[in-house]
Write a protein that holds these residues in place. Structure first.
Motif, PDB file in Angstrom:
ATOM      1  N   LYS A 101     -14.594 -17.228  63.075  1.00 20.93           N
ATOM      2  CA  LYS A 101     -15.491 -17.895  64.184  1.00 20.93           C
ATOM      3  C   LYS A 101     -14.894 -17.267  65.756  1.00 20.93           C
ATOM      4  O   LYS A 101     -16.186 -17.052  66.569  1.00 20.93           O
ATOM      5  CB  LYS A 101     -15.289 -19.745  63.908  1.00 20.93           C
ATOM      6  CG  LYS A 101     -16.064 -19.982  64.546  1.00 20.93           C
ATOM      7  CD  LYS A 101     -15.946 -22.013  64.745  1.00 20.93           C
ATOM      8  CE  LYS A 101     -16.167 -22.378  63.573  1.00 20.93           C
ATOM      9  NZ  LYS A 101     -16.426 -23.381  63.467  1.00 20.93           N
ATOM     10  N   LEU A 102     -14.082 -16.921  65.930  1.00 18.65           N
ATOM     11  CA  LEU A 102     -12.876 -16.295  67.708  1.00 18.65           C
ATOM     12  C   LEU A 102     -13.386 -14.965  67.172  1.00 18.65           C
ATOM     13  O   LEU A 102     -14.431 -14.426  67.984  1.00 18.65           O
ATOM     14  CB  LEU A 102     -12.151 -16.486  67.084  1.00 18.65           C
ATOM     15  CG  LEU A 102     -11.363 -17.573  67.354  1.00 18.65           C
ATOM     16  CD1 LEU A 102      -9.612 -18.335  66.993  1.00 18.65           C
ATOM     17  CD2 LEU A 102     -11.927 -18.805  68.305  1.00 18.65           C
ATOM     18  N   GLU A 103     -13.711 -13.904  66.141  1.00 15.26           N
ATOM     19  CA  GLU A 103     -14.292 -13.141  66.522  1.00 15.26           C
ATOM     20  C   GLU A 103     -15.760 -13.064  66.770  1.00 15.26           C
ATOM     21  O   GLU A 103     -15.937 -12.282  67.240  1.00 15.26           O
ATOM     22  CB  GLU A 103     -13.985 -12.058  64.496  1.00 15.26           C
ATOM     23  CG  GLU A 103     -14.433 -10.856  64.941  1.00 15.26           C
ATOM     24  CD  GLU A 103     -14.329 -10.422  63.511  1.00 15.26           C
ATOM     25  OE1 GLU A 103     -14.653  -9.311  63.171  1.00 15.26           O
ATOM     26  OE2 GLU A 103     -13.500 -10.747  62.503  1.00 15.26           O
ATOM     27  N   GLN A 104     -16.326 -13.701  65.726  1.00 13.38           N
ATOM     28  CA  GLN A 104     -17.873 -13.937  66.011  1.00 13.38           C
ATOM     29  C   GLN A 104     -18.322 -14.257  67.859  1.00 13.38           C
ATOM     30  O   GLN A 104     -19.520 -13.506  68.123  1.00 13.38           O
ATOM     31  CB  GLN A 104     -18.569 -14.689  64.925  1.00 13.38           C
ATOM     32  CG  GLN A 104     -20.106 -15.213  65.595  1.00 13.38           C
ATOM     33  CD  GLN A 104     -20.696 -13.574  64.705  1.00 13.38           C
ATOM     34  OE1 GLN A 104     -20.531 -12.885  64.135  1.00 13.38           O
ATOM     35  NE2 GLN A 104     -21.761 -13.196  65.461  1.00 13.38           N
ATOM     36  N   LYS A 105     -17.388 -15.333  68.281  1.00 18.54           N
ATOM     37  CA  LYS A 105     -17.538 -15.758  69.240  1.00 18.54           C
ATOM     38  C   LYS A 105     -17.813 -14.893  70.474  1.00 18.54           C
ATOM     39  O   LYS A 105     -17.732 -14.093  71.116  1.00 18.54           O
ATOM     40  CB  LYS A 105     -16.864 -16.717  69.682  1.00 18.54           C
ATOM     41  CG  LYS A 105     -16.177 -17.303  71.040  1.00 18.54           C
ATOM     42  CD  LYS A 105     -17.301 -18.427  71.423  1.00 18.54           C
ATOM     43  CE  LYS A 105     -17.531 -19.387  73.026  1.00 18.54           C
ATOM     44  NZ  LYS A 105     -18.411 -19.712  73.414  1.00 18.54           N
ATOM     45  N   GLU A 106     -16.338 -13.831  70.544  1.00 24.42           N
ATOM     46  CA  GLU A 106     -15.865 -12.693  71.213  1.00 24.42           C
ATOM     47  C   GLU A 106     -16.775 -11.174  71.035  1.00 24.42           C
ATOM     48  O   GLU A 106     -17.052 -11.216  72.352  1.00 24.42           O
ATOM     49  CB  GLU A 106     -14.497 -12.070  70.715  1.00 24.42           C
ATOM     50  CG  GLU A 106     -13.295 -13.488  71.444  1.00 24.42           C
ATOM     51  CD  GLU A 106     -12.390 -12.363  71.314  1.00 24.42           C
ATOM     52  OE1 GLU A 106     -11.703 -11.353  71.736  1.00 24.42           O
ATOM     53  OE2 GLU A 106     -11.291 -13.149  71.364  1.00 24.42           O
ATOM     54  N   PHE A 107     -17.044 -11.427  69.732  1.00 22.98           N
ATOM     55  CA  PHE A 107     -18.867 -10.035  69.457  1.00 22.98           C
ATOM     56  C   PHE A 107     -20.041 -10.919  70.428  1.00 22.98           C
ATOM     57  O   PHE A 107     -21.096 -10.335  70.711  1.00 22.98           O
ATOM     58  CB  PHE A 107     -18.804  -9.836  68.711  1.00 22.98           C
ATOM     59  CG  PHE A 107     -19.794  -9.183  67.814  1.00 22.98           C
ATOM     60  CD1 PHE A 107     -20.180  -8.654  68.356  1.00 22.98           C
ATOM     61  CD2 PHE A 107     -21.600 -10.344  67.555  1.00 22.98           C
ATOM     62  CE1 PHE A 107     -21.445  -7.084  67.521  1.00 22.98           C
ATOM     63  CE2 PHE A 107     -22.367  -8.778  67.696  1.00 22.98           C
ATOM     64  CZ  PHE A 107     -22.323  -8.039  67.446  1.00 22.98           C
ATOM     65  N   ASN A 108     -20.223 -12.053  70.568  1.00 23.33           N
ATOM     66  CA  ASN A 108     -21.004 -12.391  70.721  1.00 23.33           C
ATOM     67  C   ASN A 108     -21.142 -12.305  71.846  1.00 23.33           C
ATOM     68  O   ASN A 108     -23.021 -12.349  73.381  1.00 23.33           O
ATOM     69  CB  ASN A 108     -22.264 -14.185  70.622  1.00 23.33           C
ATOM     70  CG  ASN A 108     -21.791 -14.173  69.266  1.00 23.33           C
ATOM     71  OD1 ASN A 108     -22.372 -13.209  68.124  1.00 23.33           O
ATOM     72  ND2 ASN A 108     -21.881 -15.111  68.359  1.00 23.33           N
ATOM     73  N   ASN A 109     -19.777 -12.896  72.635  1.00 24.02           N
ATOM     74  CA  ASN A 109     -20.241 -12.615  74.634  1.00 24.02           C
ATOM     75  C   ASN A 109     -20.103 -11.004  74.778  1.00 24.02           C
ATOM     76  O   ASN A 109     -20.769 -10.984  76.037  1.00 24.02           O
ATOM     77  CB  ASN A 109     -18.345 -13.328  74.936  1.00 24.02           C
ATOM     78  CG  ASN A 109     -18.194 -14.917  74.777  1.00 24.02           C
ATOM     79  OD1 ASN A 109     -19.610 -15.075  74.686  1.00 24.02           O
ATOM     80  ND2 ASN A 109     -17.103 -14.744  74.609  1.00 24.02           N
ATOM     81  N   ALA A 110     -19.701 -10.040  73.939  1.00 22.91           N
ATOM     82  CA  ALA A 110     -19.850  -8.870  74.373  1.00 22.91           C
ATOM     83  C   ALA A 110     -21.010  -8.331  74.343  1.00 22.91           C
ATOM     84  O   ALA A 110     -22.034  -7.513  75.002  1.00 22.91           O
ATOM     85  CB  ALA A 110     -18.677  -7.790  73.923  1.00 22.91           C
TER      86      ALA A 110
END
Length: 282
Positions: free
Chosen positions: A178-187
């Motif tokens: 979930k944290l990984e997806q959150k960072e990817f979405n921000n990028a």
């Protein structure tokens, strides 16, 4: 002698009566055993009676009523043999009402108040689990997700032989995803808005923060795409240096992800970049 019509009417009446009796029986059996008014129980001066009713409510899974009576009894039960188990049950009353904020507080306080209890390990795990239950959707603040990871890891370190270790590790993996997806979405948002340098840095950060991710080649490709777009939109004096960065990133991709299905696109971008650099030198 009754006629055929009379028999039919009598039979129908009997069936209706039987149906009503069955309905009454099942309706009555599904009602909670406790029928006393909660208000009257709380007003009672008989603490033993109140405790008995709280236990009965708890057994019937009427957690709201049980919790109120238990907490009303705290001043009288504290220090007795019943206090530990009652505190434990109050924590689960809140948990089963999906009041995870209060449940977390009670599980935490239980482990601090009764560190040698046979239920302490379970409460440590449940405290971490309440944070997991409060973990929101990917696009929202992930503070509780990060806390879940920290507390689950602490539980694993403290209780390496626990039967809950596998489950704790699985939850950590889900939270990290979930944290990984959150960072990817921000990028990706930076990329979509045209902030290509910020996007390249952000995609690189995702890759660094999650080095074991199965999507590592995807993040690296996004870094390359972002730097390419950034170089393409730069003034001519800055382009040689910035396209040079694209070449470096492409070479790193080819070395690290030799079997990636994304490699052909990286090679294509590298070739386009070389053409750009060749034209700049003319």
């Amino acid at each position: 002698m009754p006629t055929s019509m009379t028999r039919i009417v009598l039979l129908f009446a009997c069936l209706l009566m039987l149906s009503a009796c069955v309905h009454k029986l099942f309706t009555h059996s599904n009602k909670p055993k406790t029928s006393k008014s909660l208000g009257k129980i709380l007003k009672s001066k008989d603490n033993e009676y109140k405790y008995k009713m709280a236990e009965q409510y708890y057994e019937e899974k009427n957690y709201s009523s049980a919790q109120q009576i238990y907490e009303d009894l705290f001043p009288y039960i504290k220090g007795t043999d019943r206090y530990e188990l009652m505190y434990y049950k109050v924590a689960f009353c809140y948990y089963n009402q999906k009041d995870y904020l209060n449940a977390e507080n009670y599980f935490k306080t239980f482990t601090e108040t009764f560190p040698n209890s046979s239920k302490s390990e379970e409460c440590e795990y449940m405290r971490a689990y309440t944070y997991y239950k409060q973990s929101p959707k990917v696009d929202l603040d992930q503070t509780n997700t990060s806390k879940t990871i920290g507390l689950m890891q602490a539980f694993i370190n403290t209780h390496p032989a626990s039967v809950k270790v596998k489950e704790a590790n699985d939850i950590i993996d889900l939270c990290r995803q979930k944290l990984e997806q959150k960072e990817f979405n921000n990028a990706q948002l930076y990329y979509n808005l045209g902030y290509f340098r910020a996007a390249a840095i952000s995609f690189g950060t995702v890759s660094e923060n999650f080095p074991d991710s199965k999507r590592g080649d995807e993040y690296k490709l996004q870094v390359i795409r972002s730097y390419y777009k950034y170089a393409e939109q730069s003034i001519e004096d800055k382009q040689p240096e910035r396209f040079g960065k694209v070449i470096t990133e492409c070479s790193e991709f080819a070395e690290r992800y030799t079997d990636s299905k994304l490699l052909p696109e990286v090679i294509k971008i590298k070739n386009q970049t070389n053409i750009y650099l060749k034209n700049l030198k003319k």
